[in-house]
Design a protein around this motif. Structure first.
Motif, PDB file in Angstrom:
ATOM      1  N   PHE A  51       0.677  -1.118  -0.171  1.00 38.10           N
ATOM      2  CA  PHE A  51       0.169   0.022   0.028  1.00 38.10           C
ATOM      3  C   PHE A  51       0.805   1.314  -0.108  1.00 38.10           C
ATOM      4  N   ILE A  52       2.061   1.265   0.883  1.00 35.56           N
ATOM      5  CA  ILE A  52       2.895   2.301   0.857  1.00 35.56           C
ATOM      6  C   ILE A  52       3.534   2.600  -0.459  1.00 35.56           C
ATOM      7  N   LEU A  53       3.947   1.494  -1.188  1.00 34.69           N
ATOM      8  CA  LEU A  53       4.629   1.632  -2.329  1.00 34.69           C
ATOM      9  C   LEU A  53       3.417   2.134  -3.436  1.00 34.69           C
ATOM     10  N   ASP A  54       2.449   1.674  -3.313  1.00 38.26           N
ATOM     11  CA  ASP A  54       1.138   2.206  -4.250  1.00 38.26           C
ATOM     12  C   ASP A  54       1.221   3.513  -4.287  1.00 38.26           C
ATOM     13  N   GLU A  55       1.197   4.030  -2.871  1.00 38.54           N
ATOM     14  CA  GLU A  55       0.778   5.385  -2.802  1.00 38.54           C
ATOM     15  C   GLU A  55       2.019   6.310  -3.127  1.00 38.54           C
ATOM     16  N   PHE A  56       3.244   5.772  -3.195  1.00 31.80           N
ATOM     17  CA  PHE A  56       4.370   6.481  -3.716  1.00 31.80           C
ATOM     18  C   PHE A  56       4.818   6.340  -5.241  1.00 31.80           C
ATOM     19  N   LEU A  57       4.671   5.422  -5.656  1.00 32.29           N
ATOM     20  CA  LEU A  57       5.048   5.206  -7.136  1.00 32.29           C
ATOM     21  C   LEU A  57       3.538   4.555  -7.694  1.00 32.29           C
ATOM     22  N   MET A  58       3.298   4.998  -8.897  1.00 30.00           N
ATOM     23  CA  MET A  58       2.148   4.503  -9.560  1.00 30.00           C
ATOM     24  C   MET A  58       2.717   4.457 -11.050  1.00 30.00           C
ATOM     25  N   GLY A  59       2.353   3.358 -11.711  1.00 35.10           N
ATOM     26  CA  GLY A  59       2.562   2.935 -13.075  1.00 35.10           C
ATOM     27  C   GLY A  59       4.288   3.260 -13.243  1.00 35.10           C
ATOM     28  N   GLY A  60       5.064   3.199 -12.562  1.00 33.38           N
ATOM     29  CA  GLY A  60       6.387   3.353 -12.596  1.00 33.38           C
ATOM     30  C   GLY A  60       6.922   4.851 -12.473  1.00 33.38           C
ATOM     31  N   GLU A  61       5.902   5.682 -12.020  1.00 32.98           N
ATOM     32  CA  GLU A  61       6.447   6.876 -12.071  1.00 32.98           C
ATOM     33  C   GLU A  61       6.287   7.481 -10.538  1.00 32.98           C
ATOM     34  N   ILE A  62       6.989   8.522  -9.897  1.00 37.30           N
ATOM     35  CA  ILE A  62       6.749   8.948  -8.907  1.00 37.30           C
ATOM     36  C   ILE A  62       5.427   9.624  -8.692  1.00 37.30           C
ATOM     37  N   GLN A  63       4.779   9.153  -7.763  1.00 36.66           N
ATOM     38  CA  GLN A  63       3.520   9.820  -7.633  1.00 36.66           C
ATOM     39  C   GLN A  63       3.242  11.236  -6.845  1.00 36.66           C
ATOM     40  N   ASP A  64       3.928  10.976  -5.714  1.00 37.60           N
ATOM     41  CA  ASP A  64       4.196  12.163  -4.816  1.00 37.60           C
ATOM     42  C   ASP A  64       5.558  12.513  -4.598  1.00 37.60           C
TER      43      ASP A  64
END
Lengths: 158, 1054
Positions: free
Chosen positions: A112-125
């Protein structure tokens, strides 16, 4: 764009894998095995970058855990190292001085943490704070879900 | 209802949750697989229950097992069930499981469309977030098509949390469903200016990725990004923007200029290594790519950071103790090497140091760099270092990498950097001793290539190969080393083909017929057998010369004894060759027993040398009359009938084939460019045969094939080293050789200086030798006139020097003479103050119909006063004019750009334009100057003598081309007798060569033919006889007459 991120232990046990490109299950296994072999064989003083197939591998070891990312030719290796480090920091903040066991037993939380941080291989936030805030609130939501059930449970036991 | 819930809860208490599973697996290390299979059975039971909590727990466990490598695709439907739970806790797990387990071919995905749509529009932002995250992992083209609109709406969601996720996932949607890009783009662009930095950076990310794939469409966004770059402080975003500009600038050079300032600021201000690296990488590397050299230049200029400085910055990275920076520095360096090799080369020491690094990735990077850094000067040193590493290297992959790199480095651009081929052969032989390399064939092909193409090395190569064959057991002894036995293929062939160089052919023959050979791979055996026959011929030849005929017969017997082994070979080719040769030898033996001499005939079997043929040879074969290569041999079938029958769609693609080859389409420019590139390549190739234009002209007229020029590459081998060579010794020898050369050069210089030419010494005085100063030990003779300037520099210089020297002597004399005649005026100048000018013809340059002649004049102040304000002036003739700067009148003098203290000399150059070169010219001139003490104007008269000889260039010529030239009848004849010449014939020839720039074409007893060529391409041919008469032919009789006069004058003076 990041192609995948792997977490594995010194003993070659996979702890986390996140694939941002569609890959067949069989190929995934083969790639993971091959990469673990290569990375584990490297000595501590060696640099964190490898060229592997047509990808660049960036890895870093934290205690007994290896964090390993595959990026594309044009991507920046140093920023990928920072991505890894940022992820470790997030885990550390969330679990409170994280260790390998935290990730093993709460592997879904790590995801979950990873998904909030990265999405689709790009930094999300890029802000640590906002990532942690999102996680906390989602967790709160989860607890709200669960709390009535525990009451029922007690009732059932009673 | 309540009971059901209670029951479910009780069930749950006995279920394993994820923690239990993990713990269980850890406790069952021995029978993990068995334990997990029981767990999977349990999970299957759990999934059958209605309770969603139980199902979610089961799915969570499955996700864990999936990570461990177990197949969970059978549970896909259950995952969808959990995904569609209304509770966030379960939904989260469901989507996580889906994102880990689903892929495009999972068929239940199509069931999820509506569920996902529902979640996307959920009032709870975390429901939406989870759906978006999941979707980003398993989005399919169908999902992308169906959900594109929903996601697009989310891009304008009120919550930034949703917006940024929606923006990021749009990239995945674009990839799967490209049609969505057009309608979504305006909104995406809007997001670049979103108030939330997270959304903004997401939009930058997406557009950067899109622009990498197709930069053209995103040029219009440049101003927006420019604004972002100057305003943003977020390094993550900045890196992306810089990357984006890296992709855009090649399309819009003006952008580069604009970027310079902000980038420079960033480079100077940032503390983040990653950002700095990105800047340097983008500015110097992405932008510096070849298509836009002008841009790169301007960038470097504007940034006031020349590539050297960039390399300097990289050097700091490489020297850093952080291995990561070191690696990246090398990586960036290798990119710069492609565009600015010179600036990287100066850091050779550092790169070599990196070869010692413990880290293989760094070593490999350094190896890559070395390839581009070698020069004639440092090749041996670098390879020596690499050889050391080959010995030390652990692990065959790295060692093989080293081996290929060594060979790559040495053989690049056709051995451009090799000055000593004996050394190279020794290196190759040393490499054969590597354990278990896979690159035997590579070494073998190099050996063959060198032995065939470098004639002078054959003797040495054959000796080495014979030793290899003798010690073949060392190579083949171990099955692991089978790769290396390829080398024996080359060894056997070289020994056979060039057997005349063998010292002890008998021994080699025996080595090649050992029974052990039969264990080698078939194709190698075949070469062994064939070359044994060649060797046999050579041995016979030497033995038949002796009186004792038994030796020859014994040799035949040896062949007959050993060959049957190969006749039995399973390999067809070995069998065929062996039986053929066996029969031949038997026949030879029969003849020998009758005392018939057979050696001549046997060696005739293998006579004839394999010669490289000039690449343009085919062109020189004239096309037979009446042959039109462009006409059809058979009329092409009329297109109408076939086209009517065939359906058009199929035929359309093949149509071009029916039309004539479209040669016209390659335009003239492209052709010229290719030609230029080819010439360049040929010039760099020492073994490429260049046709001399003079002979070419002749060949074109001459029919027949016999005049195809055959390459003659002759190298002189200066030393012979017995035994197995150690390449090291060559490094030393080479060093000595160069030192000697240097010493000689210095000596010469000193001499020159003594001859009052210190002014000219400047060039050679500098301590470190320049690349051009190194002459190869194995001089490669190339017949050339076409060589582009770059490679012929060295030669030209020499020519120049000779010319100067000669010219100078003459001038001196001339001047002395002159002094005497004008003596009065000069003596008046000052007692003893005399400057001498020595005009030297230095270079001749064609400039349309007029030719430029550069005259070097050495001024020497022989008096004891300071001379200044010197002005050089020449009275122009119709034919020769001094070039004056624009705006000055035709009679103005040129200021000499220096002053002369007493006893000092200096050189100045003056350019003359000459129209006709067929007549000698004398130009009158004056030099005015001020003597400092007296501050009076003084004047010195002189004459400049342009002889016809000085327009001739020493040009080698082949005798057959020479003969053709004479036969062609284009040349006018003239002859002259030299009276009273009393010197040996070869002195006479040497004099003509030296003073008049001729080369000897052929010398037969009492005659010699000589050739030279004027800068305007006139051929001048001489036939000099011992009786000291010269018959001469030239296509320009006036020029010839003058040259002959000058020759006559040369000899009358001695």
């Amino acid at each position: 764009m990041m192609h995948f991120m792997l977490l594995f232990s010194r003993q070659g046990k996979l702890r986390l894998q996140k694939w941002y490109t569609a890959t067949a299950e069989r190929d995934k296994k083969k790639m993971v095995r091959e990469l673990m072999q290569i990375v584990l064989a490297r000595k501590p003083k060696m640099c964190s970058f490898l060229e592997w197939r047509d990808l660049k591998i960036v890895y870093k070891r934290y205690a007994s855990l290896y964090f390993c990312c595959a990026i594309e030719e044009q991507d920046n290796e140093l920023i990928t190292l920072e991505v890894i480090h940022r992820f470790v920091e997030l885990l550390d903040k969330y679990f409170g001085s994280v260790c390998e066991l935290d990730i093993i037993f709460n592997f879904e939380k790590a995801y979950f943490i990873l998904d909030e941080f990265l999405m689709g291989g790009e930094i999300q936030d890029t802000s640590k704070k906002s990532v942690l805030k999102a996680i906390e609130q989602a967790d709160l939501l989860q607890e709200e879900d669960e709390s009535p059930r525990s009451v029922l449970e007690e009732m059932g036991l009673a | 209802m309540a009971l059901k819930i209670v029951k479910g809860s009780i069930d749950r208490m006995f279920d394993k949750n994820l923690q239990d599973l993990v713990r269980g697996i850890r406790n069952h290390k021995e029978d993990e697989a068995k334990y997990i299979s029981t767990c999977i059975d349990e999970i299957k039971q759990e999934l059958k229950q209605d309770n969603i909590a139980v199902k979610a727990n089961a799915v969570c466990k499955l996700t864990y097992l999936q990570m461990l490598g177990y197949d969970v695709s059978w549970a896909a439907f259950n995952i969808v069930e959990v995904m569609s739970s209304s509770k966030f806790t379960y939904k989260r797990i469901g989507y996580l499981a889906a994102s880990q387990c689903f892929h495009e071919s999972t068929d239940v995905i199509m069931l999820t469309t509506n569920q996902i749509r529902k979640d996307l529009s959920s009032p709870n932002q975390y429901d939406t977030g989870v759906a978006l995250t999941g979707l980003s992992c398993f989005v399919t083209p169908d999902l992308a098509r169906d959900l594109a609109n929903d996601i697009m709406t989310l891009m304008s969601h009120t919550k930034p949390y949703i917006r940024k996720k929606a923006v990021l996932i749009m990239y995945k949607v674009f990839l799967k469903y490209p049609e969505s890009l057009r309608p979504a783009f305006p909104r995406l662009k809007e997001k670049l200016e979103d108030p939330d930095p997270g959304v903004q950076s997401a939009a930058v990310n997406v557009i950067c990725e899109l622009a990498r794939r197709n930069p053209k469409n995103y040029l219009s966004l440049a101003p927006l990004f420019f604004k972002l770059m100057t305003s943003s402080t977020n390094n993550w975003v900045l890196i992306k923007i810089i990357k984006l500009f890296g992709a855009l600038t090649p399309l819009e050079p003006r952008l580069g200029k604009k970027l310079i300032e902000p980038l420079t600021n960033l480079i100077h201000s940032t503390s983040a290594m990653s950002l700095l690296y990105e800047c340097v990488n983008t500015v110097y590397i992405d932008v510096n790519t070849p298509p836009l050299p002008s841009l790169s230049l301007s960038l470097c200029l504007y940034l006031s950071l020349p590539p050297q400085l960039c390399v300097q910055k990289l050097r700091i990275l490489i020297e850093d103790s952080d291995q990561n920076l070191k690696y990246l520095g090398l990586l960036a360096m290798s990119k710069i090497l492609k565009t600015h090799p010179k600036s990287v080369q100066s850091h050779k020491d550092l790169i070599l140091q990196c070869l010692d690094d413990k880290d293989e990735s760094i070593r490999l990077r350094a190896l890559d760099l070395l390839y581009g850094m070698v020069s004639k000067k440092n090749l041996m040193e670098i390879v020596k270092k690499l050889m050391l590493h080959v010995d030390k290297a652990e692990g065959t992959t790295y060692r093989d990498e080293l081996l290929t790199k060594i060979i790559d480095i040495c053989s690049q651009s056709n051995y451009q950097y090799i000055t000593n081929f004996e050394w190279y052969i020794s290196i190759l032989v040393e490499l054969t001793r590597l354990e278990g390399t896979r690159h035997g064939h590579l070494i073998a092909s190099q050996m063959l290539d060198v032995a065939i193409r470098v004639k002078a090395i054959r003797g040495f190569a054959v000796a080495q190969m014979a030793t290899l064959l003798d010690n073949a057991h060392l190579l083949t002894g171990n099955m692991q080393r089978m790769g290396i036995c390829e080398v024996l293929y080359a060894a056997a062939w070289i020994c056979g083909e060039f057997s005349e160089h063998l010292e002890n052919p008998m021994q080699t023959l025996e080595a090649m017929l050992r029974p052990k050979v039969a264990t080698l791979p078939g194709h190698i055996q075949a070469v062994y057998v064939q070359n044994a026959a060649k060797l046999f011929a050579t041995v016979l030849k030497s033995q038949e010369g002796n009186t004792d005929s038994t030796a020859a017969q014994e040799t035949s017997q040896l062949m007959i004894d050993r060959l049957p082994l190969f006749v039995q070979s399973a390999n067809l080719e070995v069998q065929e060759r062996a039986s053929c040769i066996l029969q031949l030898v038997k026949y030879i033996q029969k003849l020998q027993q009758k005392d018939v001499e057979v050696a001549e005939e046997v060696s005739a079997l293998f006579a004839g040398e394999l010669n490289p043929v000039a690449p343009k040879a085919q062109k020189k074969v004239p096309v037979p009359e009446g042959l039109d290569l462009d006409s059809w041999i058979n009329e092409p079938p009329s297109e109408s009938e076939s086209e009517d029958e065939q359906p058009k769609a199929i035929f359309a693609k093949e149509e071009p084939k029916h039309s004539r080859p479209r040669r016209e389409e390659v335009d003239e420019k492209e052709l010229a460019k290719r030609r230029e590139a080819r010439k360049q390549e040929q010039a760099n190739n020492p073994f490429y045969i260049k046709a001399s234009p003079s002979s070419q002209k002749v060949y074109q007229e001459a029919p027949g094939v016999e005049h195809i020029p055959v390459v003659q590459i002759d190298l002189s081998v200066p030393l012979k080293v017995p035994g197995l060579p150690m390449s090291d010794q060559y490094v030393k020898l080479e060093e000595e050789r160069r030192q000697k050369e240097r010493a000689e050069k210095k000596k010469k210089e000193k001499k020159k200086r003594k001859e009052k030419r210190s002014g000219r010494g400047k060039k050679h005085d500098s301590g470190p030798e320049s690349e051009e100063d190194i002459t190869p030990a194995h001089q490669v003779d190339i017949v050339t006139e076409e060589m582009p300037e770059k490679s012929s520099k060295h030669k030209k210089k020499k020519q120049k020097k000779e010319k100067e020297e000669k010219e100078k002597k003459k001038k001196k004399k001339h001047h002395h003479h002159h002094h005497h005649s004008d003596g009065g005026g000069e003596e008046a100048v000052q007692n003893g103050t005399v400057e001498e000018e020595e005009p030297l013809l230095t270079s001749l340059k064609n400039k349309s119909s007029t030719y430029q002649v550069v005259v070097s004049v050495i001024f020497e102040n022989k008096c004891d006063s300071f001379l200044k304000s010197m002005e050089f002036n020449v009275l122009d003739s119709l034919n020769s004019k001094l070039q004056r700067p624009e705006g000055s009148g035709p009679h103005d003098g040129l200021t000499v750009p220096f002053q002369l203290p007493p006893g000092v000399s200096n050189e100045a150059r003056f350019v003359f334009t000459v129209q006709s070169i067929i007549m000698p010219q004398k130009l009158k001139g004056t030099l005015t100057f001020i003597v400092k003490d007296s501050s009076t104007h003084e004047k010195l008269d002189f004459k400049l003598h342009f002889t016809c000889t000085s327009y001739l260039i020493t040009t080698p010529c082949y005798s057959d081309a020479f003969a053709k030239l004479l036969e062609s009848g284009d040349l006018k004849c003239s002859s002259v007798r030299l009276e009273g010449v009393n010197m040996p014939f070869h002195h006479l020839l040497a004099r003509i060569c030296f003073h008049h720039h001729f080369s000897v074409v052929e010398r037969i007893d009492s005659c010699a033919s000589m050739y030279s060529r004027s800068i305007q391409g006139h051929h001048v041919c001489l036939l000099v006889k011992v009786t000291v008469s010269i018959d001469a032919k030239c296509d320009e009789p006036t020029l010839l007459g003058n040259v002959l006069d000058e020759i006559k004058q040369t000899f009358s003076q001695c």
